[in-house]
Design an enzyme around this catalytic site. Structure first.
Site, PDB file in Angstrom:
ATOM      1  N   TYR A  33      35.507 101.207   0.424  1.00  0.00           N
ATOM      2  CA  TYR A  33      36.774 101.896   0.622  1.00  0.00           C
ATOM      3  C   TYR A  33      37.082 102.008   2.110  1.00  0.00           C
ATOM      4  CZ  TYR A  33      34.308 106.207   1.947  1.00  0.00           C
ATOM      5  OH  TYR A  33      33.535 107.129   2.589  1.00  0.00           O
ATOM      6  N   LYS A 147      30.816 100.618   4.167  1.00  0.00           N
ATOM      7  CA  LYS A 147      31.579 101.781   3.680  1.00  0.00           C
ATOM      8  C   LYS A 147      31.683 101.708   2.158  1.00  0.00           C
ATOM      9  CE  LYS A 147      35.524 104.591   5.097  1.00  0.00           C
ATOM     10  NZ  LYS A 147      34.820 105.854   5.193  1.00  0.00           N
ATOM     11  N   GLU A 180      24.262 111.127  11.117  1.00  0.00           N
ATOM     12  CA  GLU A 180      25.699 111.430  11.130  1.00  0.00           C
ATOM     13  C   GLU A 180      25.976 112.502  10.084  1.00  0.00           C
ATOM     14  OE1 GLU A 180      28.047 108.087   9.692  1.00  0.00           O
ATOM     15  OE2 GLU A 180      26.482 107.543   8.277  1.00  0.00           O
ATOM     16  N   LEU A 204      27.637 104.907   9.637  1.00  0.00           N
ATOM     17  CA  LEU A 204      28.903 104.194   9.509  1.00  0.00           C
ATOM     18  C   LEU A 204      29.523 104.097  10.908  1.00  0.00           C
ATOM     19  CD1 LEU A 204      30.987 103.061   7.423  1.00  0.00           C
ATOM     20  CD2 LEU A 204      32.245 105.170   7.837  1.00  0.00           C
TER      21      LEU A 204
HETATM   22  N1  PMP Z   1      30.384 108.679   8.689  1.00  0.00           N
HETATM   23  C1  PMP Z   1      30.588 108.726   7.360  1.00  0.00           C
HETATM   24  C2  PMP Z   1      29.416 108.742   6.446  1.00  0.00           C
HETATM   25  C3  PMP Z   1      31.896 108.743   6.851  1.00  0.00           C
HETATM   26  O1  PMP Z   1      32.111 108.776   5.527  1.00  0.00           O
HETATM   27  C4  PMP Z   1      32.995 108.759   7.752  1.00  0.00           C
HETATM   28  C5  PMP Z   1      34.410 108.844   7.245  1.00  0.00           C
HETATM   29  N2  PMP Z   1      34.734 107.875   6.340  1.00  0.00           N
HETATM   30  C6  PMP Z   1      32.738 108.717   9.120  1.00  0.00           C
HETATM   31  C7  PMP Z   1      31.413 108.674   9.562  1.00  0.00           C
HETATM   32  C8  PMP Z   1      33.856 108.703  10.117  1.00  0.00           C
HETATM   33  O2  PMP Z   1      34.465 107.436  10.140  1.00  0.00           O
HETATM   34  P1  PMP Z   1      35.998 107.271  10.524  1.00  0.00           P
HETATM   35  O3  PMP Z   1      36.151 107.800  11.908  1.00  0.00           O
HETATM   36  O4  PMP Z   1      36.239 105.800  10.442  1.00  0.00           O
HETATM   37  O5  PMP Z   1      36.796 108.056   9.529  1.00  0.00           O
END
Ligand code: PMP
Length: 283
Positions: A33, A147, A180, A204
């Site tokens: 996603y 993702k 994270e 991610l």
């Molecule tokens: N880490 C994880 C596990 C996430 O799910 C997300 C958000 N989708 C992020 C970091 C932040 O990523 P982004 O800045 O692309 O939303």
């Protein structure tokens, strides 16, 4: 106006938007996603989100469901028909519909859905007063850079945070380093230097994270992509978290321990202002 979503080639009232019970996303979490922010009707970091979608799909050997041009057209269409000003576009691509069997089906077209959600401005209270996080063991697999819609540890981690009166859980690896958040990237500031874990299979690669790194360097703010431990986070001068959904939020407590003066720090506020300017959210 009823909300409109996109399901496999059709724009459809959200309440009637359904997928087949043998969609492999539903049965195996066999899909990926993206969440793309829309600020004042404009797509934020659209190319970077498309790059990440492509690389997540390629890692799972799922075909792009349509060209980038077509995907962008659908996004623009959803923004227009839903009258979306500020919000999020959610895109999900799965390996498609096939009789349940673990191995890849031979002849299946990937399935594509998109939804549009309008969001209120980030609460002033969160921006001005910051949020709390707790730490939890990182229970996830070894490819967190994909993702994937397989988000069970993330769901359980977020729920635990809520039950502890916190906003987010920061996941911690076997060496005691923060990987994270469950849906956010984690940052601290120590002695004037911004620190965040380097990209790798353990996290991610957040698009917000990437933009902030670029903006920090451009604005001469010292930054190192370097892992930090929970103990270092407790001793940090400042902390914050980032994601497409919340942009940047100051973190003022970790496991109930105050970070710095337990107020959003100077560097965090500076980067917040720079980022909001970049996104076009500063009036
Ligand atoms: N880490 C994880 C596990 C996430 O799910 C997300 C958000 N989708 C992020 C970091 C932040 O990523 P982004 O800045 O692309 O939303």
């Amino acid at each position: 106006m009823s909300k409109i979503s996109y399901v496999n080639g059709r724009y459809i009232a959200h309440r009637h938007a359904v997928v087949h019970i043998e969609d492999r996303g539903y049965q195996f979490a066999d899909g990926v996603y993206e969440v793309i922010p829309i600020a004042k009707e404009r797509i934020v970091d659209g190319d970077a989100h498309m790059d990440r979608l492509e690389s997540s799909l390629s890692a799972l050997r799922i075909a792009m469901p349509a060209s980038r041009t077509v995907l962008n057209t659908i996004i623009q269409e959803l923004i227009a028909i839903n009258g979306l000003k500020n919000g999020l576009i959610y895109i999900q691509v799965t390996r498609g519909v096939a009789p349940r069997d673990h191995k890849f089906p031979r002849l299946t077209k990937s399935a594509l859905i998109m939804t549009a959600k309008s969001t209120k401005p980030i609460a002033r209270d969160l921006l001005e007063n910051g949020v709390s996080v707790i730490t939890i063991p990182d229970l996830r697999w070894k490819r967190c850079d994909i993702k994937s819609v397989s988000l069970l540890p993330n769901v359980l981690g977020k729920q635990k945070a809520i039950e502890h009166g916190a906003f987010e859980s920061w996941q911690v690896d076997a060496d005691g380093n923060v990987t994270e958040g469950t849906s956010t990237n984690a940052w601290i500031v120590k002695d004037g230097v911004i620190l965040t874990r380097p990209r790798g299979p353990e996290i991610l690669g957040g698009i917000t994270r990437e933009s902030i790194i670029t903006l920090a360097i451009k604005n001469g703010l010292p930054l190192r992509e370097q892992a930090f431990s929970v103990a270092e986070a407790y001793e940090a001068d400042e902390a914050f978290l980032t994601s497409s959904g919340n942009y940047i939020l100051p973190v003022i407590r970790i496991d109930e321990k105050p970070i710095g003066s337990a107020r959003p720090g100077r560097i965090t506020q500076n980067i917040l202002k720079i980022y909001r300017e970049y996104v076009g959210l500063l009036d």
